[in-house]
Enzyme design. Sequence first.
Site, mmCIF file in Angstrom:
data_model
loop_
_atom_site.group_PDB
_atom_site.id
_atom_site.type_symbol
_atom_site.label_atom_id
_atom_site.label_comp_id
_atom_site.label_asym_id
_atom_site.label_seq_id
_atom_site.Cartn_x
_atom_site.Cartn_y
_atom_site.Cartn_z
ATOM 1 N N ASN A 8 -122.653 -21.676 -33.278
ATOM 2 C CA ASN A 8 -123.841 -22.040 -34.058
ATOM 3 C C ASN A 8 -124.208 -20.833 -34.914
ATOM 4 O OD1 ASN A 8 -126.326 -22.778 -35.028
ATOM 5 N ND2 ASN A 8 -127.362 -22.783 -33.042
ATOM 6 N N TRP A 9 -123.858 -20.910 -36.196
ATOM 7 C CA TRP A 9 -124.058 -19.754 -37.083
ATOM 8 C C TRP A 9 -125.532 -19.590 -37.492
ATOM 9 C CZ3 TRP A 9 -119.343 -20.046 -41.046
ATOM 10 C CH2 TRP A 9 -118.150 -19.859 -40.329
ATOM 11 N N LYS A 10 -126.358 -20.575 -37.218
ATOM 12 C CA LYS A 10 -127.782 -20.528 -37.598
ATOM 13 C C LYS A 10 -127.917 -20.185 -39.092
ATOM 14 C CE LYS A 10 -128.806 -19.523 -32.820
ATOM 15 N NZ LYS A 10 -129.683 -18.953 -31.828
ATOM 16 N N HIS A 111 -131.929 -28.423 -31.224
ATOM 17 C CA HIS A 111 -131.856 -27.006 -30.833
ATOM 18 C C HIS A 111 -133.271 -26.480 -30.582
ATOM 19 C CE1 HIS A 111 -131.244 -22.697 -31.007
ATOM 20 N NE2 HIS A 111 -129.990 -22.948 -30.695
ATOM 21 N N GLU A 113 -134.722 -23.872 -31.377
ATOM 22 C CA GLU A 113 -135.412 -23.284 -32.540
ATOM 23 C C GLU A 113 -136.020 -24.376 -33.419
ATOM 24 O OE1 GLU A 113 -132.073 -20.861 -33.705
ATOM 25 O OE2 GLU A 113 -132.438 -19.616 -31.942
ATOM 26 N N GLU A 191 -129.251 -25.143 -22.887
ATOM 27 C CA GLU A 191 -129.559 -23.791 -23.361
ATOM 28 C C GLU A 191 -130.970 -23.404 -22.919
ATOM 29 O OE1 GLU A 191 -127.148 -22.744 -27.113
ATOM 30 O OE2 GLU A 191 -128.845 -23.923 -27.770
ATOM 31 N N GLY A 197 -130.360 -15.501 -27.376
ATOM 32 C CA GLY A 197 -130.510 -14.266 -28.149
ATOM 33 C C GLY A 197 -131.174 -13.124 -27.387
ATOM 34 N N SER A 235 -126.855 -16.503 -24.897
ATOM 35 C CA SER A 235 -126.284 -15.164 -24.658
ATOM 36 C C SER A 235 -124.880 -15.197 -24.057
ATOM 37 C CB SER A 235 -127.224 -14.328 -23.793
ATOM 38 O OG SER A 235 -128.434 -14.076 -24.494
ATOM 39 N N GLY A 256 -124.198 -18.517 -30.142
ATOM 40 C CA GLY A 256 -124.901 -18.096 -31.355
ATOM 41 C C GLY A 256 -124.342 -16.774 -31.846
ATOM 42 N N GLY A 257 -125.009 -15.678 -31.487
ATOM 43 C CA GLY A 257 -124.666 -14.340 -31.992
ATOM 44 C C GLY A 257 -123.185 -14.003 -31.919
HETATM 45 P P1 PGA Z 1 -127.069 -16.962 -28.571
HETATM 46 O O1 PGA Z 1 -127.564 -18.351 -29.199
HETATM 47 O O2 PGA Z 1 -125.625 -17.141 -28.136
HETATM 48 O O3 PGA Z 1 -127.204 -15.961 -29.686
HETATM 49 O O4 PGA Z 1 -127.949 -16.652 -27.413
HETATM 50 C C1 PGA Z 1 -127.156 -19.575 -28.649
HETATM 51 C C2 PGA Z 1 -127.763 -20.711 -29.416
HETATM 52 O O5 PGA Z 1 -128.911 -20.590 -29.885
HETATM 53 O O6 PGA Z 1 -127.143 -21.763 -29.572
#
Ligand code: PGA
Length: 273
Positions: A8-10, A111, A113, A191, A197, A235, A256-257
Amino acid sequence: MQAWVIGNWKQNPATQHEVDELLDDLLSTLKDDKHDAIDNENKIASGRNCQLMVAPSSIHLAAVSKRLQNANILCAAQDISAHSATIGAFTGDCSAQQIIDAGAKWTILGHSERRQYYQESNGPLLQKLTCAMSQNLGVVFCIGETQAQYDAQQTFAVLDEQLSVIKQLVEQSDNKDLKASLTEQFIIAYEPVWAIGTGKVPTVEEVSATHKHIKQTLAGFNENLADISVLYGGSVNAANAGSFATSPVIDGALVGGASLKAESFLAIAKAFS
Ligand code: PGA
């Protein structure tokens, strides 16, 4: 069962140039790995199939899909319009049909967010799920509890409430195709919000117990949902992916990251292969 590792590149990377660099790295590392695999029969024999997917921001989606079309890496959007599956006067939205036209076969929905910053609740999520299904767009549906909910031991209750939208989706349709597409084009990503994050992760035992609960809950909605893949996200990195991969009920990772660097993303994929 096939594993999934989804990046997930956000709202990253900043420029098309950086997107191209990330894709260059991904494709060249994958190519090198293929050569290594041919030199090592054990690796081929023991490996389970791990399907890779990336979810760029919508501005980069068409270019990324085009670049990856022969690479066996699927593309996903990060969200779709709740209001129309096709076209309409919905400024700022992209529809499921437009996402398919851009070359993606999947979308992330729900998600944390989006739930946090756009107050996405079950109502609009049901509309989005319905739009996705009507266009045969696969869905990676995200659920998870906050730190306060985790501390208050409300995780299962929170997940049950978030999953109730899937029950509604199944109930609102007696269409057999919908049920078939739910099993083939539907993935749950668990998640915990507090793990996203932050570098904090639940134990593999905690995640496994939660995944078992999710799988049982879905099977209770409809027997066709018993085989849905449930991924862990929050994470995940090259160092901890191996431990999550040991659990038979963790069917992959939403990353994500660590998906923004080819090396760490593909190391996570290897852990699940
Ligand atoms: P993260 O994000 O791996 O940076 O914790 C995961 C996500 O939000 O899908």
